[in-house]
Design a protein around this motif. Structure first.
Motif, PDB file in Angstrom:
ATOM      1  N   HIS A  10       0.826  -1.214   0.000  1.00 35.52           N
ATOM      2  CA  HIS A  10       0.000   0.000   0.000  1.00 35.52           C
ATOM      3  C   HIS A  10       0.856   1.259   0.000  1.00 35.52           C
ATOM      4  N   LEU A  11       1.978   1.201   0.738  1.00 37.73           N
ATOM      5  CA  LEU A  11       2.845   2.383   0.843  1.00 37.73           C
ATOM      6  C   LEU A  11       3.579   2.585  -0.487  1.00 37.73           C
ATOM      7  N   VAL A  12       3.231   3.622  -1.223  1.00 40.85           N
ATOM      8  CA  VAL A  12       3.867   3.820  -2.534  1.00 40.85           C
ATOM      9  C   VAL A  12       4.521   5.183  -2.682  1.00 40.85           C
ATOM     10  N   GLY A  13       4.239   6.101  -1.768  1.00 47.46           N
ATOM     11  CA  GLY A  13       4.847   7.417  -1.956  1.00 47.46           C
ATOM     12  C   GLY A  13       4.816   8.227  -0.673  1.00 47.46           C
ATOM     13  N   ARG A  14       5.385   9.409  -0.775  1.00 43.56           N
ATOM     14  CA  ARG A  14       5.384  10.337   0.352  1.00 43.56           C
ATOM     15  C   ARG A  14       4.717  11.617  -0.106  1.00 43.56           C
ATOM     16  N   SER A  15       4.067  12.274   0.828  1.00 38.75           N
ATOM     17  CA  SER A  15       3.369  13.493   0.434  1.00 38.75           C
ATOM     18  C   SER A  15       4.364  14.627   0.236  1.00 38.75           C
ATOM     19  N   PHE A  16       3.882  15.672  -0.410  1.00 34.27           N
ATOM     20  CA  PHE A  16       4.743  16.719  -0.927  1.00 34.27           C
ATOM     21  C   PHE A  16       5.368  17.571   0.171  1.00 34.27           C
ATOM     22  N   LYS A  17       4.594  17.953   1.148  1.00 36.32           N
ATOM     23  CA  LYS A  17       5.063  18.931   2.127  1.00 36.32           C
ATOM     24  C   LYS A  17       5.543  18.255   3.407  1.00 36.32           C
ATOM     25  N   TYR A  18       4.706  17.349   3.947  1.00 30.16           N
ATOM     26  CA  TYR A  18       5.038  16.720   5.241  1.00 30.16           C
ATOM     27  C   TYR A  18       5.714  15.373   5.076  1.00 30.16           C
ATOM     28  N   HIS A  19       5.863  14.916   3.841  1.00 29.47           N
ATOM     29  CA  HIS A  19       6.479  13.601   3.594  1.00 29.47           C
ATOM     30  C   HIS A  19       5.776  12.488   4.355  1.00 29.47           C
TER      31      HIS A  19
ATOM     32  N   TYR B 204      -4.714  15.887  -0.942  1.00 28.76           N
ATOM     33  CA  TYR B 204      -3.733  14.899  -0.474  1.00 28.76           C
ATOM     34  C   TYR B 204      -2.369  15.147  -1.083  1.00 28.76           C
ATOM     35  N   GLN B 205      -2.364  15.507  -2.355  1.00 35.00           N
ATOM     36  CA  GLN B 205      -1.066  15.634  -3.016  1.00 35.00           C
ATOM     37  C   GLN B 205      -0.286  16.829  -2.487  1.00 35.00           C
ATOM     38  N   ASN B 206      -0.974  17.916  -2.223  1.00 33.91           N
ATOM     39  CA  ASN B 206      -0.276  19.119  -1.764  1.00 33.91           C
ATOM     40  C   ASN B 206      -0.334  19.310  -0.253  1.00 33.91           C
ATOM     41  N   ASP B 207      -0.848  18.308   0.452  1.00 33.99           N
ATOM     42  CA  ASP B 207      -0.888  18.371   1.911  1.00 33.99           C
ATOM     43  C   ASP B 207      -1.633  19.592   2.433  1.00 33.99           C
ATOM     44  N   ALA B 208      -2.709  19.968   1.775  1.00 30.44           N
ATOM     45  CA  ALA B 208      -3.508  21.074   2.301  1.00 30.44           C
ATOM     46  C   ALA B 208      -4.622  20.488   3.155  1.00 30.44           C
ATOM     47  N   THR B 209      -4.739  20.972   4.383  1.00 33.77           N
ATOM     48  CA  THR B 209      -5.750  20.442   5.296  1.00 33.77           C
ATOM     49  C   THR B 209      -6.879  21.462   5.472  1.00 33.77           C
ATOM     50  N   ALA B 210      -7.952  20.984   6.098  1.00 34.76           N
ATOM     51  CA  ALA B 210      -9.090  21.868   6.351  1.00 34.76           C
ATOM     52  C   ALA B 210      -8.669  23.061   7.196  1.00 34.76           C
ATOM     53  N   LYS B 211      -7.707  22.845   8.109  1.00 36.52           N
ATOM     54  CA  LYS B 211      -7.337  23.988   8.952  1.00 36.52           C
ATOM     55  C   LYS B 211      -6.544  25.024   8.161  1.00 36.52           C
ATOM     56  N   ASP B 212      -5.813  24.596   7.120  1.00 40.09           N
ATOM     57  CA  ASP B 212      -5.147  25.578   6.258  1.00 40.09           C
ATOM     58  C   ASP B 212      -6.174  26.470   5.577  1.00 40.09           C
TER      59      ASP B 212
END
Lengths: 1001, 91
Positions: free
Chosen positions: A46-55, A526-534
């Motif tokens: 399942h683990l295939v990558g790391r996110s852009f900002k928080y890895h 998900y790709q840019n690590d933007a969350t609801a709190k941002d």
């Protein structure tokens, strides 16, 4: 790891064809028909990558082109490598290699993962806020930011593949081959519309081909059974072209669409060679039927991004289509009935489904009852408040939702699981629709944007048009087809549909947690690590426009363009700011829908086809004689002819001397030639050139200067009167096409009453320019019976003659100041003419010279080159060419502008000669000219336009434009260079043979 | 990419055409009679309308004929196409 999670044979997977591939250096196996994603899931990866900002570790979320997380580098370190490829779209083949991106040293242990723990310090706008001061430090910051950013690596060697473009014209284009697209295409083609059906997948049928809900029946069959028969029938329909693996990237105005057809990406390396890899289809369709379907929405809750958390519809597709179980302890989290279908799909294959968490209070549909009967635990009115598991989901915590859905109550229940399917409802894929310029409206009840106002002949059918249930789809599709194709009946009329009735949904854009928002990570993008709190932070900081919030938080700005999370971002903004979603609008959906390779865009226009070039008929001789070439417009012109290892300077000095001392020959075939005929030809020339033409005798030549209407020099050249109503005009090499266009424009629009016909004959003639004191003797040898005396054939005149059987036009005109002839023959005889001249000139050491020598020789004479000594801001008066501007003519193009206050200013830049005090210093073309060295800032008077070392004068000469230069004769000026200041003196621009004695030498 | 109905050739792709700026600006018959301001009005002043605009187009990679087009610049809808010398259609 490396468990086999293959659950049941699927007709789309060929289990007899086992394929090995590598992911992150490790070998795995899959089957023909698998995507990289399905094969990895079958191996429990399942683990295939790391996110852009928080890895943060990320896994496969979807089964299609909307995938935000599983983006990989294909065939790393090869010349076929490609970054940012969605693992869900890669069909595996023997020898495929892929690797994770955005992680170092490996996806399992990624140093950048520390950013996750530092995330409280990385809010929205972090970079904007932090790296502002001190401003001078930006370059240092940038170095590190650039290194920590970046997804994937671009190839470092040239692409071995071939790409192609194809134009397609069709009556009906159907985009998407799900149930709606197939039925639409079938009925269009059957009614004699030339139809093209495209789909991005390798198989037709969309999601319906694995739709086995027993409560939804078409003609008493499950929808998958029924549709497979329909697909079978497509093969026998005329007028229908079907293209799979073809993704429509852009939908432009006037039903012009671009699609990428993928031809070899699914083949092994040995089968890729010498084939077209991808083809860009440029489609112009009379009518477009969009059947692009819908994308399932995720749900936005705390830590909703762990590997193992997937879309519920993706889990169903992996199970039904690929025969792969995504987990062994599955849980679903939903706000509608979709998840129940996925749960039943797993249950029917014997895969464990532990629970369904539903934020609704209840649902009465048959499928829900079926799930209850299966003994699967359903938690109504519950929400997930947290998840655990770093590289793979291992548990979720749920709590009871309050009635208003804004908080959670009661005690926390923990459920262990390794796969969570989320189902947040469906978003119509309206991307292409809006690209076409058509407008959306928001449906407050369904919480979706729907097509509203079409700008071209198009319809949106199926779920992209807002119909989600099979009965609505077929009913509305039927009506839309009849309306748009103007037909009375379709084979949809007789279809009988039974469906499961319940369709309830509870929409909450941001699900609450027991922790405050600031302590949670509910990912929206998900790709840019933007969350609801941002997003909420952006609103608190005053951003209101959706376009601004997008840029500030980077929501929707990844390679996936936020296909999954954009709706939630809008919803959260609307809820927080207290506005209606319909009033908020959407961000712009820009092409391409999925990324295109540069190869596809460029097609065949690579290498020598990158930019077309033109060669003269004499080109082969230049090549054989080792000429160096330069580009002039699209032409390849002989630049100089080095012999015995000469440098360019040495060759040009030799050629220039030879042309003045004995004889030189230049290939002048590239000059533009326009044949002008008609009873008003003389009047026409009077209007387009600055000087007078009416009195030019037949057989005579005249130099002309052409202006723009603003009075600035546009082109120049010699025009010859061949007959009473017949002229041949020559233009500059680079200006030929534009001059013809300009002349046609005036003839068609301003002076349609003139009887004039223009024909470009540039390519029809080859021209050899023979010059120097011995040119007359050489021509005499070639054409003995032509009287070359000054009386019969003076300077600026024309003769028709024959060289053997070859008819030729000879003009005695000169661009070098020497006695010279331009000999024009039909293009196919060009090389023959040239060789005859060389042979006849042998005893005079005739020297071929190129464009560089031509430039030098004319500069010695102070002749301008339009485009080098002029730049669109020079009038003939600025060029000290007052002599060519007729005072008598009432009008010509640009005349009035020569008397504007601005063009009459004394201090305009004017063309002058420049001589360096040290005759050995050659000025650099383009260098600046000043009169004062100690001024600050120093005033720039002009610049050098042409500069050479003249071998005939044995000194450096230059032409320059200098403010008020006409009145500066003899004045000392300076050319400041990096390390020195060069002293120059303003001089007459005619440096050589001022009295033109050599023309008749 | 527009689909342009050339009055001489029929519907062709935009890439065959060249745009030629605002239409119906006649070159003054007696330029020398004009003041600098009047000449500048002809020479430089062009409208840039959001909405209905009259334009010149040339089928440069086709019949090379110039013609006029009425285009709504806000959505690029081509409202009318007519030959040089013909009167613009009533609005």
């Amino acid at each position: 790891m490396n468990k086999n999670l293959r659950v049941k044979s699927s007709e789309y997977i060929d289990e007899t064809n086992r394929i090995s591939f590598k992911f992150n250096g490790k070998t795995y196996h899959g089957f023909k028909g698998d995507t990289l994603a399905s094969a990895l899931l079958a191996n429990d990866v399942h683990l295939v990558g790391r996110s852009f900002k928080y890895h943060r570790p990320r896994g496969i979320m979807t089964s299609g082109s909307e995938e935000p997380n599983a983006i990989v580098q294909i065939n790393p370190n090869t010349n076929r490598t490609e970054p940012n490829v969605r693992a869900t779209e890669v069909e595996i083949y023997e020898g495929l290699e892929a690797s994770s991106q955005n992680c170092w040293p490996s996806v399992d242990f990624d140093i950048g993962g520390i950013n996750n723990f530092l995330s409280p310090f990385f809010p929205a706008g972090f970079y904007y806020k932090t790296f502002m001061w001190p401003a001078s430090f930006w370059e240092k910051y940038e170095f590190f930011i650039r290194h920590s950013a970046g997804l994937g690596k671009s190839p470092t060697s040239s692409d071995p593949d071939i790409y192609d473009h194809r134009n397609i014209h069709c009556d009906v284009l159907v985009v998407g081959a799900g149930i709606s697209g197939i039925l639409a295409a079938k009925n269009a083609a059957k009614n004699n519309f030339k139809t093209l059906l495209v789909d991005e997948k390798n198989e037709l049928g969309g999601s319906t081909v694995y739709e086995n809900n027993e409560f939804n029946k078409i003609n008493n069959k499950t929808s998958s059974e029924w549709l497979k028969k329909e697909i079978e029938e497509l093969k026998n329909i005329k007028n229908l072209e079907i293209k799979t693996r073809t993704s429509v990237a852009a939908y432009h105005q006037y039903n012009y669409l671009l699609a990428r057809e993928n031809l070899t990406d699914h083949l092994e390396a040995k089968d890729k060679t010498n084939k077209i890899r991808q083809r860009l289809l440029k489609i112009r369709a009379k009518k477009v039927i969009l059947a692009t379907g819908a994308l399932e929405r995720p749900l936005i809750f705390n830590n909703n991004d762990r590997p193992g958390i997937m879309l519920s519809s993706a889990i169903k597709k992996y199970s039904e289509f690929y025969g792969v179980a995504c987990g062994s302890k599955n849980v679903f989290f939903t706000n509608n009935d979709s998840a129940y279908e996925s749960a039943m799909s797993l249950y029917n294959k014997g895969i464990n489904v532990k629970a369904i968490i539903d934020i609704r209070e209840q649902s009465e549909s048959k499928i829900v009852k079926k799930v209850k009967e299966a003994g699967i635990k359903i938690y109504w009115s519950h929400s997930i408040v947290d998840t655990t598991g770093y590289k793979r989901l291992n548990s979720i915590s749920i709590m009871k939702l309050s009635n208003d859905g804004t908080s959670v109550t009661g005690s926390k229940i923990s459920i262990s699981c390794d796969c969570l399917g989320v189902a947040g409802g469906w978003t119509p894929a309206v991307h292409l629709y809006t690209q076409s310029g058509s407008k959306l409206k928001f449906d407050e009840e369904k919480k979706i944007f729907l097509p509203n106002q079409n700008t071209s002949e198009q319809i949106s059918v199926g779920s992209c048009g807002g119909d989600f249930k099979i009965d609505e789809i077929i009913k509305n599709l039927n009506q839309k087809l009849k309306d748009t194709l103007n037909i009375n009946e379709t084979d949809l009329d007789s279809i009988k549909v039974e469906i499961d009735q319940e369709n309830s949904k509870r929409n909450i854009w941001l699900l609450p947690s027991d922790k405050p928002l600031g302590k949670t990570k509910p990912f929206v993008d998900y790709q840019n690590d933007a969350t609801a709190k941002d997003i909420k932070l952006a609103l608190r900081e005053g951003f209101r426009s959706i376009e601004h919030v997008k840029r500030y938080t980077t929501t929707g700005m990844g390679t996936d363009q936020g296909k999954l999370g954009n709706m939630h971002a809008l919803g959260i903004i609307a809820d927080t700011a207290g506005v209606k979603m319909g009033d908020l609008g959407t961000t712009t959906f820009r092409p391409p829908y999925t990324p295109l390779t540069f190869g596809t865009i460029v097609g065949r226009n690579v290498g020598k086809f990158f930019d077309i070039f033109r060669r003269t008929p004499i080109n082969d001789w230049h090549v054989e004689n080792k000429a160096e070439f330069e580009n002039v417009g699209q032409w390849k012109r002989a630049w100089y002819y080095p012999i015995n290892g000469e440098t360019m300077h040495q060759a040009v000095q030799r050629e220039s001397k030879a042309a003045r001392e004995s004889a030189g020959i230049l290939d002048a075939s590239t000059l533009g030639k326009i044949d002008i005929q008609g009873s008003d030809a003389s009047e026409f020339l009077n209007r387009v050139y600055t000087n007078a033409w009416s009195k030019l005798a037949i057989g005579k030549c005249r130099y002309g200067l052409m202006l723009n209407e603003d009075g600035m020099v546009y082109d120049d050249g010699v025009t010859t009167r061949l007959g009473e109503n017949h002229y041949i005009m020559t233009t500059t090499t680079g200006g030929a096409a534009n001059v013809l266009g300009k002349l046609e424009d005036y003839l068609q629009t301003e002076w349609p009453e003139l009887d004039v016909y223009l024909t470009s004959v540039t390519d029809h003639y080859a021209t050899a320019s023979l010059c120097g004191p011995n040119s007359k003797k050489i021509l005499k040898k070639i054409i003995p019976d032509l009287d070359l005396s000054d009386e019969n054939f003076p300077h600026m005149s024309f003769k028709e003659a024959h060289i053997g059987n070859i008819q030729c036009r000879i003009m005695r005109i000169s661009f070098t100041g020497e006695h010279s002839y331009e000999i024009n023959v039909q293009a196919s005889y060009g090389k023959d003419l040239w060789e005859k001249c060389m042979e006849a000139g042998q005893e005079f050491d005739i020297t071929p010279y190129g464009t560089e020598t031509m430039h030098l020789l004319r500069a010695e004479k102070g002749f301008i080159i339009v485009g080098q000594d002029t730049d669109g801001t020079m009038t003939p008066i600025d060029l000290q060419m007052d002599w060519i501007v007729s005072k008598k003519k009432y009008d010509f193009i640009g005349k009035r502008s020569l008397y504007r206050s601005d063009t009459m200013r004394e201090d305009r830049k004017q063309l002058v000669g420049l001589l360096t005090d040290d005759p050995n210093i050659v000025l650099e073309e383009g260098s600046q000219i000043v009169s004062e060295l100690n001024q600050n800032p120093v005033e720039m008077l002009g610049h050098v336009t042409s500069s050479y070392f003249s071998p005939n004068l044995n000194k450096s000469i230059a032409l320059a434009v200098v403010r008020g230069g006409k009145g500066m004769m003899g004045k000392k000026l300076f050319v400041p260079m990096e390390n020195k200041n060069i002293n120059v003196t303003v001089a007459n621009p005619v440096f050589y043979d001022e009295k033109n004695e050599r023309l008749n030498a | 990419m527009f689909l342009i109905n050339c009055p001489y050739c029929g519907e062709r792709d935009q890439q065959e055409f060249k745009a030629g700026g605002e239409a119906h600006i006649e070159r003054p018959k007696q330029p020398t009679e004009l003041s600098d301001d009047e000449w500048a009005e002809y020479l430089f002043m062009r409208k840039n309308i959001k909405g209905i605009q009259f334009e010149r187009w040339n089928h440069a990679h086709g019949c090379r004929k110039w013609f006029n087009m009425v285009r709504d610049t806000s959505n690029d809808e081509i409202k009318a196409i007519y030959k040089m010398g013909e009167k613009p259609p009533a609005q």
